[in-house]
Design an enzyme around this catalytic site. Sequence first.
Site, mmCIF file in Angstrom:
data_model
loop_
_atom_site.group_PDB
_atom_site.id
_atom_site.type_symbol
_atom_site.label_atom_id
_atom_site.label_comp_id
_atom_site.label_asym_id
_atom_site.label_seq_id
_atom_site.Cartn_x
_atom_site.Cartn_y
_atom_site.Cartn_z
ATOM 1 N N ASP A 9 48.141 39.686 42.142
ATOM 2 C CA ASP A 9 47.612 40.442 40.997
ATOM 3 C C ASP A 9 48.582 40.648 39.836
ATOM 4 O O ASP A 9 48.685 41.765 39.307
ATOM 5 C CB ASP A 9 47.098 41.815 41.480
ATOM 6 N N LYS A 107 39.242 38.736 44.330
ATOM 7 C CA LYS A 107 38.800 39.791 45.252
ATOM 8 C C LYS A 107 38.312 40.989 44.465
ATOM 9 O O LYS A 107 38.707 41.192 43.318
ATOM 10 C CB LYS A 107 39.948 40.191 46.165
ATOM 11 N N CYS A 152 47.744 46.681 46.544
ATOM 12 C CA CYS A 152 47.296 45.339 46.945
ATOM 13 C C CYS A 152 48.363 44.562 47.707
ATOM 14 O O CYS A 152 48.035 43.819 48.634
ATOM 15 C CB CYS A 152 46.776 44.581 45.728
HETATM 16 C C1 VGL Z 1 45.129 47.259 42.658
HETATM 17 C C2 VGL Z 1 44.234 49.349 42.434
HETATM 18 C C3 VGL Z 1 42.997 48.819 42.124
HETATM 19 C C4 VGL Z 1 46.335 46.420 42.953
HETATM 20 C C5 VGL Z 1 43.905 46.705 42.381
HETATM 21 O O1 VGL Z 1 46.370 45.236 42.566
HETATM 22 O O2 VGL Z 1 47.285 46.956 43.583
HETATM 23 N N1 VGL Z 1 45.287 48.586 42.690
HETATM 24 N N2 VGL Z 1 42.859 47.491 42.104
#
Ligand code: VGL
Length: 198
Positions: A9, A107, A152
């Site tokens: 991410d 995701k 994540c």
């Molecule tokens: C994430 C919160 C919501 C992350 C993704 O990538 O850690 N955190 N969505």
Amino acid sequence: MTSALIIVDVQNDFCPGGNLAVKGGDEIVPLINALARQYKDVILTQDWHPEGHSSFASQHSGHAPFTQIEMPYGPQTLWPDHCIIGSEGAEFHKDLDVPHAELIIRKGFRKTIDSYSAFFENDHKTPTGLGGYLKERGFKKLTLVGLAFDYCVRYSAEDAKMLGFETEVIERATRAIDLGGTAALTCTSFQQRGIKLI
Ligand code: VGL
Ligand code: ZN
């Protein structure tokens, strides 16, 4: 040993100026680029939510971002709207330079359930397919970096270990959101589960 690097991410919304900015999120990009050059096999993950996703505080009147609610699948932290499919915030950071990445796993695309882990959605049951892919490819060891350390990256590493991969996280190539001690909790959890923190 066949190992792969999983870059979690590294997207605009998790970097300064983004909708769910992680402090220093952009600082790790040069290091991740350098690390990626040392791995033949690299996989990217991408948080990828439809508009009105159920993890967004905006969908729950009277509930603020960064608070928790109960969902049918368990507790869920509510977030600002982020990483909306097709938006600029959902794009990878412009300086992320990993042209040889072999797979991008998205995701969180089901409206009624969030997915922190790259392996299972937040019910801890619905697979994304990544575990099967990595096993079929013959990888035994996984190195994880990216954002966010305590969400994540954490849940992806825990699921990787649970699925039987030798799992390590390179801490300086991550940054944490740290909601009320979640970064320290992540370190403790890694220690208990035998996930190497480098
Ligand atoms: C994430 C919160 C919501 C992350 C993704 O990538 O850690 N955190 N969505
Ligand atoms: Zn998300």
